[in-house]
Design a protein around this motif. Sequence first.
Motif, short mmCIF file in Angstrom:
data_model
loop_
_atom_site.label_atom_id
_atom_site.label_comp_id
_atom_site.label_asym_id
_atom_site.label_seq_id
_atom_site.Cartn_x
_atom_site.Cartn_y
_atom_site.Cartn_z
N CYS A 79 38.12 40.93 53.04
CA CYS A 79 38.27 42.36 52.75
C CYS A 79 36.95 43.11 52.73
O CYS A 79 36.94 44.33 52.76
CB CYS A 79 38.92 42.55 51.38
SG CYS A 79 40.60 42.00 51.26
N LYS A 80 35.87 42.38 52.61
CA LYS A 80 34.54 42.97 52.48
C LYS A 80 34.46 43.88 51.25
O LYS A 80 34.02 45.03 51.32
CB LYS A 80 34.14 43.71 53.74
CG LYS A 80 34.01 42.78 54.94
CD LYS A 80 33.48 43.49 56.13
CE LYS A 80 33.29 42.61 57.34
NZ LYS A 80 34.08 41.45 57.52
N MET A 124 46.21 36.79 49.05
CA MET A 124 46.21 36.85 50.51
C MET A 124 45.23 35.87 51.17
O MET A 124 45.54 35.32 52.21
CB MET A 124 45.87 38.28 50.97
CG MET A 124 46.90 39.30 50.54
SD MET A 124 48.55 38.93 51.13
CE MET A 124 48.33 39.17 52.87
N HIS A 125 44.07 35.68 50.58
CA HIS A 125 43.06 34.82 51.20
C HIS A 125 42.10 34.27 50.15
O HIS A 125 40.92 34.62 50.11
CB HIS A 125 42.29 35.54 52.31
CG HIS A 125 42.22 37.01 52.13
ND1 HIS A 125 41.43 37.62 51.19
CD2 HIS A 125 42.86 38.01 52.79
CE1 HIS A 125 41.58 38.92 51.26
NE2 HIS A 125 42.44 39.18 52.22
N GLY A 132 30.70 50.94 54.39
CA GLY A 132 30.66 52.40 54.24
C GLY A 132 32.03 53.03 54.30
O GLY A 132 32.33 53.97 53.60
N GLY A 133 32.92 52.46 55.15
CA GLY A 133 34.27 52.98 55.30
C GLY A 133 35.17 52.43 54.22
O GLY A 133 34.77 51.67 53.37
N SER A 134 36.40 52.81 54.24
CA SER A 134 37.36 52.32 53.26
C SER A 134 37.98 51.03 53.74
O SER A 134 38.83 51.03 54.64
CB SER A 134 38.44 53.38 53.02
OG SER A 134 39.40 52.88 52.11
N ALA A 135 37.57 49.91 53.14
CA ALA A 135 38.13 48.60 53.49
C ALA A 135 39.38 48.34 52.67
O ALA A 135 40.05 47.35 52.87
CB ALA A 135 37.10 47.50 53.26
N LEU A 136 39.66 49.21 51.70
CA LEU A 136 40.81 49.01 50.84
C LEU A 136 41.93 49.80 51.40
O LEU A 136 42.88 50.11 51.20
CB LEU A 136 40.48 49.41 49.41
CG LEU A 136 39.28 48.66 48.83
CD1 LEU A 136 38.93 49.27 47.48
CD2 LEU A 136 39.58 47.20 48.65
N LEU A 196 41.74 42.31 42.83
CA LEU A 196 41.28 40.92 42.82
C LEU A 196 42.47 39.98 43.01
O LEU A 196 42.40 39.02 43.78
CB LEU A 196 40.55 40.60 41.52
CG LEU A 196 40.11 39.15 41.32
CD1 LEU A 196 39.17 38.69 42.43
CD2 LEU A 196 39.45 38.99 39.95
N GLN A 197 43.57 40.26 42.34
CA GLN A 197 44.75 39.41 42.49
C GLN A 197 45.29 39.48 43.92
O GLN A 197 45.71 38.48 44.48
CB GLN A 197 45.85 39.80 41.50
CG GLN A 197 47.04 38.86 41.59
CD GLN A 197 48.07 39.11 40.52
OE1 GLN A 197 48.16 40.19 39.97
NE2 GLN A 197 48.85 38.10 40.23
N GLN A 198 45.24 40.66 44.53
CA GLN A 198 45.69 40.80 45.91
C GLN A 198 44.82 39.97 46.86
O GLN A 198 45.33 39.27 47.73
CB GLN A 198 45.66 42.27 46.34
CG GLN A 198 46.16 42.51 47.73
CD GLN A 198 47.65 42.26 47.88
OE1 GLN A 198 48.39 42.29 46.91
NE2 GLN A 198 48.09 42.03 49.09
#
Length: 120
Positions: free
Chosen positions: A38-39, A16-17, A116-120, A10-12
């Motif tokens: 980041c979705k 960033m945005h 579904g994919g890794s957004a992180l 959350l801090q990131q």
Amino acid sequence: MSTFLSPAFLQQCFAMHRHDLVVKRVTPSGVVVTCKACKIRHAVRLGRWDSTETEPASPPASERAVELTACAMAHLAALAVQTVDVQRDCLELACRQCRSTQPFRIHECVTRSLTGGSAL
């Protein structure tokens, strides 16, 4: 779907945005914030901010919770994340319409990918 149990994500997002963070829902125990960039979704369980901390004077926690709930019911779109500090476990929410800022203690933050994919 990936799940992470840290307010660091959350801090990131905030660093960033911050303008892409949206308060989607206020629950009795906290808030749900999504990041459009980041979705991902952050479900944050909040508690009372200890008044012995080095923060400005604020109303008691019960009053803050009532104010936050009333604000969210009246104008949820005006709520925004003002500050995220993982070192102090602090989350401040601000309302652009009420012109108030309310500090809370972060008890838990669950971050999940909305895709579904890794957004992180």
